[in-house]
Design a protein around this motif. Structure first.
Motif, short mmCIF file in Angstrom:
data_model
loop_
_atom_site.label_atom_id
_atom_site.label_comp_id
_atom_site.label_asym_id
_atom_site.label_seq_id
_atom_site.Cartn_x
_atom_site.Cartn_y
_atom_site.Cartn_z
N ARG A 25 -16.84 -55.58 -68.81
CA ARG A 25 -18.14 -55.74 -69.69
C ARG A 25 -18.79 -57.13 -68.75
NH1 ARG A 25 -16.91 -57.55 -75.28
NH2 ARG A 25 -16.45 -55.25 -75.71
N THR A 61 -21.89 -59.94 -69.26
CA THR A 61 -22.72 -60.50 -70.53
C THR A 61 -23.45 -61.48 -70.03
OG1 THR A 61 -20.74 -60.20 -72.12
CG2 THR A 61 -22.47 -61.78 -72.68
N GLN A 84 -25.56 -57.05 -72.83
CA GLN A 84 -24.26 -56.70 -72.26
C GLN A 84 -24.44 -55.28 -71.69
OE1 GLN A 84 -21.60 -56.74 -75.68
NE2 GLN A 84 -21.18 -58.90 -75.28
N GLN A 112 -21.50 -52.23 -69.95
CA GLN A 112 -19.98 -52.10 -69.89
C GLN A 112 -19.94 -50.71 -69.11
OE1 GLN A 112 -17.76 -53.01 -73.35
NE2 GLN A 112 -16.50 -51.23 -73.35
#
Length: 293
Positions: A16, A18, A25, A27
């Protein structure tokens, strides 16, 4: 600040990215990233995920603060080798175990005992003073009791006994396993020679599937229950902590546990990626990261 968190296990890897300024975010998921099972494959999958997430977010990897929780990182040589190869790509890097990131995620950095049942197994406790302690997790060859590979190996051992018996393979569970890996020495020996922990772990769900119709499966799950109970009991020792059961076998194992142990369990408040993010905020300077990595 850009934070990349990675949860690399024996079966799959999650990553992930961020952007802490905007809160956005990204992922993605890839194959396994166990440093001890297949080091080269682990690094390949990690690099693939990192590159893909950087492309998605439009950021260079040199700007990332990174925490990776990887299976096998408890082995100092493998951890140091992984750090040496990966660190030049990032602004800062902490390589730690997936057990540790799960520990911090399970109760969002608060005191807890985590028992993780995946391909392998391990218990870890986080105490109120911040002390971290590991129980189990010694690896497939000698430990990892109650993990999928361990349970699958026990089942294969029972299959070999029945293959050698005069009556042949009678157990419904073992017939199902034989259908996947072989009914005779001519089929089984080549499989056994090349079988990896993941191959044994792939058989573990069958044990749960056949528990109500096969005495062998029921007996194996008694051993599973005893192993998990021992991990929990030894993990709690003299401490009063909430207990979180994690991993691919957790949901199937939970109903088998004694009421006294189930009463102490709570649902995880976060994931290993959340735990890695907590660690990233604690180890965000280059000096701290190099000291821990």
């Amino acid at each position: 600040m850009w934070i990349l968190t990675v949860d690399g296990g024996g079966s799959k890897t999650l990553a992930r990215l961020t952007d802490t300024v905007s809160g956005r975010q990204w992922q993605q998921q890839a194959g396994p990233a166990s440093l001890t099972n297949d080091f080269a494959l682990a690094l390949h999958n990690i690099n693939q995920l990192s590159a893909a997430l950087c492309r998605d977010a439009g950021v260079d990897s040199s700007k990332l603060q990174v925490v990776m929780g990887l299976a096998g990182a408890g082995n100092p040589q493998q951890q140091q080798l992984a750090y040496a190869q990966l660190a030049p790509l990032y602004q800062s890097l902490l390589v730690t175990t997936d057990a540790r990131t799960s520990l911090y995620g399970a109760n969002l950095g608060q005191p807890v005992l985590v028992v993780a049942l995946g391909t392998g197994s391990v218990a870890m406790r986080l105490l109120p003073d911040g002390t971290e302690q590991q129980i189990g997790g010694w690896g497939f060859n000698i430990g990892d009791e109650a993990g999928g590979a361990w349970l699958g190996k026990l089942a294969v051992r029972q299959l070999l006994w029945q293959v050698d018996s005069l009556d042949g393979v009678q157990s419904p569970l073992l017939q199902a396993i034989a259908g996947k890996i072989g009914h005779s020495a001519a089929q089984l020996l080549p499989w056994l020679k090349t079988a990896e922990p993941n191959d044994f772990a792939a058989l573990a769900p069958l044990v749960f599937q056949y528990q109500r119709q096969c005495a062998v499966a029921a007996s194996l799950l008694q051993q599973q229950t005893a192993a998990v109970s021992q991990l929990i009991t030894q993990g709690l020792a003299h401490y009063s902590l909430p207990v979180v059961l994690l991993g691919g076998l957790a949901a199937d194992t939970l109903p088998l546990l004694p009421d006294s142990l189930r009463a102490q369990l709570q649902t995880a408040r976060g994931s290993a990626l959340d735990g890695a993010f907590i660690l990233a905020t604690q180890h965000h300077t280059t000096a701290e990261t190099r000291h821990d990595g």
